[in-house]
Scaffold this motif. Structure first.
Motif, PDB file in Angstrom:
ATOM      1  N   LYS A  74       0.837  -1.210   0.000  1.00 23.71           N
ATOM      2  CA  LYS A  74       0.000   0.000   0.000  1.00 23.71           C
ATOM      3  C   LYS A  74       0.872   1.261   0.000  1.00 23.71           C
ATOM      4  O   LYS A  74       0.557   2.237  -0.681  1.00 23.71           O
ATOM      5  N   ALA A  75       1.999   1.226   0.727  1.00 26.19           N
ATOM      6  CA  ALA A  75       2.909   2.373   0.746  1.00 26.19           C
ATOM      7  C   ALA A  75       3.437   2.655  -0.662  1.00 26.19           C
ATOM      8  O   ALA A  75       3.476   3.815  -1.101  1.00 26.19           O
ATOM      9  N   TYR A  76       3.846   1.607  -1.394  1.00 22.35           N
ATOM     10  CA  TYR A  76       4.324   1.803  -2.771  1.00 22.35           C
ATOM     11  C   TYR A  76       3.208   2.340  -3.657  1.00 22.35           C
ATOM     12  O   TYR A  76       3.446   3.195  -4.515  1.00 22.35           O
ATOM     13  N   GLN A  77       1.978   1.856  -3.460  1.00 23.96           N
ATOM     14  CA  GLN A  77       0.846   2.347  -4.250  1.00 23.96           C
ATOM     15  C   GLN A  77       0.616   3.835  -3.992  1.00 23.96           C
ATOM     16  O   GLN A  77       0.417   4.616  -4.925  1.00 23.96           O
ATOM     17  N   LEU A  78       0.658   4.246  -2.707  1.00 27.74           N
ATOM     18  CA  LEU A  78       0.501   5.661  -2.369  1.00 27.74           C
ATOM     19  C   LEU A  78       1.612   6.502  -3.009  1.00 27.74           C
ATOM     20  O   LEU A  78       1.358   7.582  -3.537  1.00 27.74           O
ATOM     21  N   ALA A  79       2.838   5.996  -2.968  1.00 25.78           N
ATOM     22  CA  ALA A  79       3.962   6.714  -3.576  1.00 25.78           C
ATOM     23  C   ALA A  79       3.768   6.845  -5.084  1.00 25.78           C
ATOM     24  O   ALA A  79       3.961   7.928  -5.652  1.00 25.78           O
TER      25      ALA A  79
END
Length: 189
Positions: A74-79
């Motif tokens: 999810k962190a990579y998706q937000l980035a």
């Protein structure tokens, strides 16, 4: 009596390497360390969006895991969502986690260390990067201004305090990057 003991660095290991910018071209910024605070990455991405108007071939190298939340995917998706919203898809490269023996190679891929953390007391990252010849662009907070001084980069003014998250201005960071680029050889010693 007392004295300040700075973090040390092995300058025979962390040292500048001759860079062949003719093949790479452009400008490479490094956001080092682990990305355990969203604001650090967010500020760096917004800074790249600002500087991309001046320097078309600017690249942000991002090290470490994106772990400001427990769900790494999810962190990579937000980035990536933020990168898309800024239109800088071609300006960002995620390097990921690395081991210490590979650190000099990563530092030497960059031209400038973009250090967006506020109130960092004495970051080894900054000392290692400077030992590899990288100038630093950071906020004027914590111990970084004392490490960088007037000769090894530019530290921008920011609000001081410890009771809240303080984000350096991406526009002012971009201006500081341009200032360093204009005198890159002077700052890269």
């Amino acid at each position: 009596a007392w004295e300040i003991l700075y973090n040390c660095v092995d300058t025979s290991f962390f040292s500048p390497q001759k860079k062949d910018n003719s093949q790479r071209g452009g400008l490479s910024l490094l956001l080092g360390g682990n990305q355990y605070e969203w604001y650090r990455l967010d500020v760096a991405l917004e800074t790249v969006a600002h500087i991309a108007h001046e320097i078309k071939n600017v690249r942000l190298l991002i090290t470490g895991d994106l772990n400001w939340i427990s769900d790494g995917k999810k962190a990579y998706q937000l980035a990536h969502d933020k990168i898309r919203s800024l239109g800088i898809e071609n300006n960002v490269e995620f390097i990921g986690a690395y081991i210490q023996k590979n650190a000099p190679q990563i530092y030497n891929r960059a031209d400038i260390l973009l250090h967006t953390k506020h109130n960092d007391p004495c970051p080894g990252l900054v000392i290692e990067a400077m030992s590899c010849g990288l100038p630093v662009v950071s906020s004027k907070s914590g111990g970084v201004p004392e490490l960088v001084g007037e000769d090894a980069g530019v530290c921008i003014p920011v609000e001081t305090g410890w009771d809240k998250e303080i984000r350096p201005s991406p526009k002012i960071l971009a201006d500081a990057i341009q200032e360093v680029v204009d005198k890159l050889k002077d700052y890269s010693h």
